[in-house]
Design an enzyme around this catalytic site. Structure first.
Site, PDB file in Angstrom:
ATOM      1  N   LYS A 173      39.207  44.748  32.681  1.00 18.97           N
ATOM      2  CA  LYS A 173      39.162  46.162  32.304  1.00 18.97           C
ATOM      3  C   LYS A 173      37.945  46.870  32.883  1.00 18.97           C
ATOM      4  O   LYS A 173      37.937  48.087  32.998  1.00 18.97           O
ATOM      5  CB  LYS A 173      39.270  46.343  30.784  1.00 18.97           C
ATOM      6  CG  LYS A 173      38.176  45.715  29.949  1.00 18.97           C
ATOM      7  CD  LYS A 173      38.411  45.996  28.463  1.00 18.97           C
ATOM      8  CE  LYS A 173      38.678  44.744  27.672  1.00 18.97           C
ATOM      9  NZ  LYS A 173      37.628  43.736  27.648  1.00 18.97           N
ATOM     10  N   LYS A 198      29.690  37.734  36.489  1.00 21.02           N
ATOM     11  CA  LYS A 198      29.351  39.093  36.037  1.00 21.02           C
ATOM     12  C   LYS A 198      27.957  39.521  36.493  1.00 21.02           C
ATOM     13  O   LYS A 198      27.735  40.700  36.756  1.00 21.02           O
ATOM     14  CB  LYS A 198      29.467  39.194  34.519  1.00 21.02           C
ATOM     15  CG  LYS A 198      30.912  39.208  34.050  1.00 21.02           C
ATOM     16  CD  LYS A 198      31.045  39.720  32.644  1.00 21.02           C
ATOM     17  CE  LYS A 198      32.508  39.841  32.261  1.00 21.02           C
ATOM     18  NZ  LYS A 198      32.710  40.233  30.877  1.00 21.02           N
ATOM     19  N   LYS A 256      40.425  37.611  38.548  1.00 19.56           N
ATOM     20  CA  LYS A 256      41.208  37.961  37.362  1.00 19.56           C
ATOM     21  C   LYS A 256      41.252  39.484  37.145  1.00 19.56           C
ATOM     22  O   LYS A 256      40.317  40.194  37.525  1.00 19.56           O
ATOM     23  CB  LYS A 256      40.684  37.238  36.117  1.00 19.56           C
ATOM     24  CG  LYS A 256      39.457  37.829  35.495  1.00 19.56           C
ATOM     25  CD  LYS A 256      39.289  37.347  34.043  1.00 19.56           C
ATOM     26  CE  LYS A 256      38.096  38.049  33.431  1.00 19.56           C
ATOM     27  NZ  LYS A 256      38.094  38.154  32.000  1.00 19.56           N
TER      28      LYS A 256
HETATM   29  N1  AQP Z   1      43.121  38.682  33.437  1.00 12.89           N
HETATM   30  C1  AQP Z   1      43.300  38.101  32.258  1.00 12.89           C
HETATM   31  N2  AQP Z   1      44.366  37.291  32.059  1.00 12.89           N
HETATM   32  C2  AQP Z   1      44.572  36.698  30.854  1.00 12.89           C
HETATM   33  N3  AQP Z   1      43.757  36.875  29.796  1.00 12.89           N
HETATM   34  C3  AQP Z   1      42.696  37.682  29.945  1.00 12.89           C
HETATM   35  N4  AQP Z   1      41.720  38.070  29.106  1.00 12.89           N
HETATM   36  C4  AQP Z   1      40.873  38.891  29.762  1.00 12.89           C
HETATM   37  N5  AQP Z   1      41.281  39.078  31.016  1.00 12.89           N
HETATM   38  C5  AQP Z   1      42.407  38.327  31.173  1.00 12.89           C
HETATM   39  C6  AQP Z   1      41.627  37.660  27.723  1.00 12.89           C
HETATM   40  O1  AQP Z   1      41.486  38.847  26.942  1.00 12.89           O
HETATM   41  C7  AQP Z   1      40.718  38.541  25.786  1.00 12.89           C
HETATM   42  C8  AQP Z   1      39.700  39.588  25.545  1.00 12.89           C
HETATM   43  O2  AQP Z   1      38.787  39.574  26.607  1.00 12.89           O
HETATM   44  P1  AQP Z   1      37.365  40.247  26.450  1.00 12.89           P
HETATM   45  O3  AQP Z   1      37.505  41.706  26.340  1.00 12.89           O
HETATM   46  O4  AQP Z   1      36.631  39.622  25.327  1.00 12.89           O
HETATM   47  O5  AQP Z   1      36.563  39.830  27.709  1.00 12.89           O
HETATM   48  P2  AQP Z   1      36.945  39.442  29.139  1.00 12.89           P
HETATM   49  O6  AQP Z   1      37.608  38.096  29.172  1.00 12.89           O
HETATM   50  O7  AQP Z   1      35.699  39.555  29.941  1.00 12.89           O
HETATM   51  O8  AQP Z   1      38.026  40.546  29.531  1.00 12.89           O
HETATM   52  P3  AQP Z   1      37.932  41.657  30.663  1.00 12.89           P
HETATM   53  O9  AQP Z   1      39.165  42.470  30.583  1.00 12.89           O
HETATM   54  O10 AQP Z   1      37.608  41.014  31.966  1.00 12.89           O
HETATM   55  O11 AQP Z   1      36.743  42.541  30.149  1.00 12.89           O
HETATM   56  P4  AQP Z   1      35.434  42.952  30.920  1.00 12.89           P
HETATM   57  O12 AQP Z   1      35.904  43.585  32.188  1.00 12.89           O
HETATM   58  O13 AQP Z   1      34.707  43.896  30.033  1.00 12.89           O
HETATM   59  O14 AQP Z   1      34.663  41.712  31.161  1.00 12.89           O
HETATM   60  C9  AQP Z   1      40.126  37.146  25.994  1.00 12.89           C
HETATM   61  O15 AQP Z   1      40.840  36.222  25.195  1.00 12.89           O
HETATM   62  C10 AQP Z   1      40.341  36.886  27.443  1.00 12.89           C
HETATM   63  O16 AQP Z   1      40.536  35.507  27.705  1.00 12.89           O
END
Ligand code: AQP
Length: 333
Positions: A197, A111, A194
């Protein structure tokens, strides 16, 4: 005694990755176990969020969770910043965790990107706050996607060091629960990254509020290769985009990637993609409709979240107070 905790950042609209990797697994647990689920807004601001957008995204995330099947009556559902114990315990854990441990976190490296010096200090200590989120409730089961595995190991290191340094057996061991054929859903533009969002490309992900047409269009344009689908999974090892789409179809139709290949072996993506788009639309359209319905009454949504915060605070405040007693802070009263 089991207690489940998990959280999700309101850093955008939840994606198919969030749904298949995490949210979907949260739902059945609320019928059998003590479950605490949180919209982690303090984590979201480790990257800049425009104020109006943070507010909208927080409500949107809560609506999405309820639309996916979480019930504020069956589980504790709330917003992280409404319960002060998260930030307070997070600070105490900043003083337990070691910089060397945080330096090894791959999510920070991903990140922060090339300009590590420009990342917020919050992004660096994010895993300490995540440990606090879980341990403020003495939760011991954490259903998350595969990307969070390393952070949970760090949370256990923090709990263990705290218990060791203060000679107590206070914080429990946390068991990650990483399950399902889609524990890591990949970007539609790059099968090695991965789905996220906050990815700058909207084409890289399916958002839970995407229209039927947007879903079909994103699947149509998803990166693939010219080969036909094989009859065995091992043959997809070097084809990450194909592997990802097969995994998504298996997850939304409740089957296995092997069964998907048995049905589609020999087909090219021209035939496979419409089947995938149809399955996704069938699965996601009712969630989107319910999400939009809930967002029409933000007052009711906010009230449910406030009730959730009261229930969460009643569990976390005594655990924080006990932590501070153990550490030798002067009691407030
Ligand atoms: N691509 C993914 N596949 C499976 N699980 C996923 N999670 C996130 N992306 C994937 C799971 O979603 C939960 C919530 O995630 P988060 O919002 O706390 O943070 P993150 O993992 O950083 O998710 P994002 O979507 O990538 O958010 P941003 O872009 O803001 O960093 C977690 O249980 C995560 O494992």
């Amino acid at each position: 005694m089991q207690r489940v905790f998990s959280g999700i950042q309101p850093s955008g609209v939840p994606t198919l990755g969030n749904y298949l990797g995490a949210i979907r697994n949260w739902v059945p647990m609320q019928d059998t176990t003590d479950c605490i689920y949180c919209v982690v807004d303090l984590h979201a601001v480790t990257a800049f969020q425009a104020p109006a957008q943070l507010l909208a995204q927080t409500r949107e995330m809560a609506a999405a969770l309820i639309a996916c099947g979480l019930s504020p009556e069956k589980c504790v559902l709330f917003v992280q910043s409404h319960v002060p114990a998260h930030a307070q315990l997070g600070w105490l854990f900043n003083c337990v965790a070691r910089i060397g441990w945080l330096n090894r976190m791959t999510q920070f490296k991903d990140k922060a990107g090339k300009d590590r010096e420009a990342a917020s200090a919050g992004l660096f200590v994010y895993p300490n706050l995540m440990a606090a989120d879980i341990l403020a409730y003495h939760a011991n089961v954490v259903p998350v996607g595969d990307d969070q595995r390393q952070h949970l190991e760090l949370a256990n290191d923090i709990a263990q060091k705290f218990n060791h340094d203060y000679g107590v057996d206070f914080f429990p061991r946390i068991e990650p629960m990483i399950q399902g054929v889609a524990a890591r859903v990949m970007s539609l533009r790059d099968g090695t990254k991965k789905m996220s969002k906050s990815d700058p490309s909207d084409q890289s992900r399916i958002n839970l509020n995407d229209s039927d047409d947007a879903i079909a269009d994103k699947i149509k344009r998803a990166k693939t290769d010219p080969d036909v689908l094989p009859d065995n999974l091992a043959a997809l090892d070097a084809r990450p985009e194909a592997r990802n789409l097969v995994g998504i179809l298996a997850a939304v139709t409740g089957t296995t990637p092997e069964a998907v290949l048995a049905e589609h072996a020999g087909k090219g993506f021209g035939a496979f993609k419409p089947a995938l788009a149809d399955a996704l639309v069938a699965h996601l359209a009712p969630i989107r409709a319910e999400m939009n319905h809930l967002l029409q009454d933000p007052g009711a949504l906010d009230a449910a979240l406030r009730r959730g915060a009261e229930k969460a605070d009643a569990i976390a405040a005594p655990i924080l107070a006990r932590t501070m007693d153990i550490m030798g802070f002067l009691p407030r009263r």
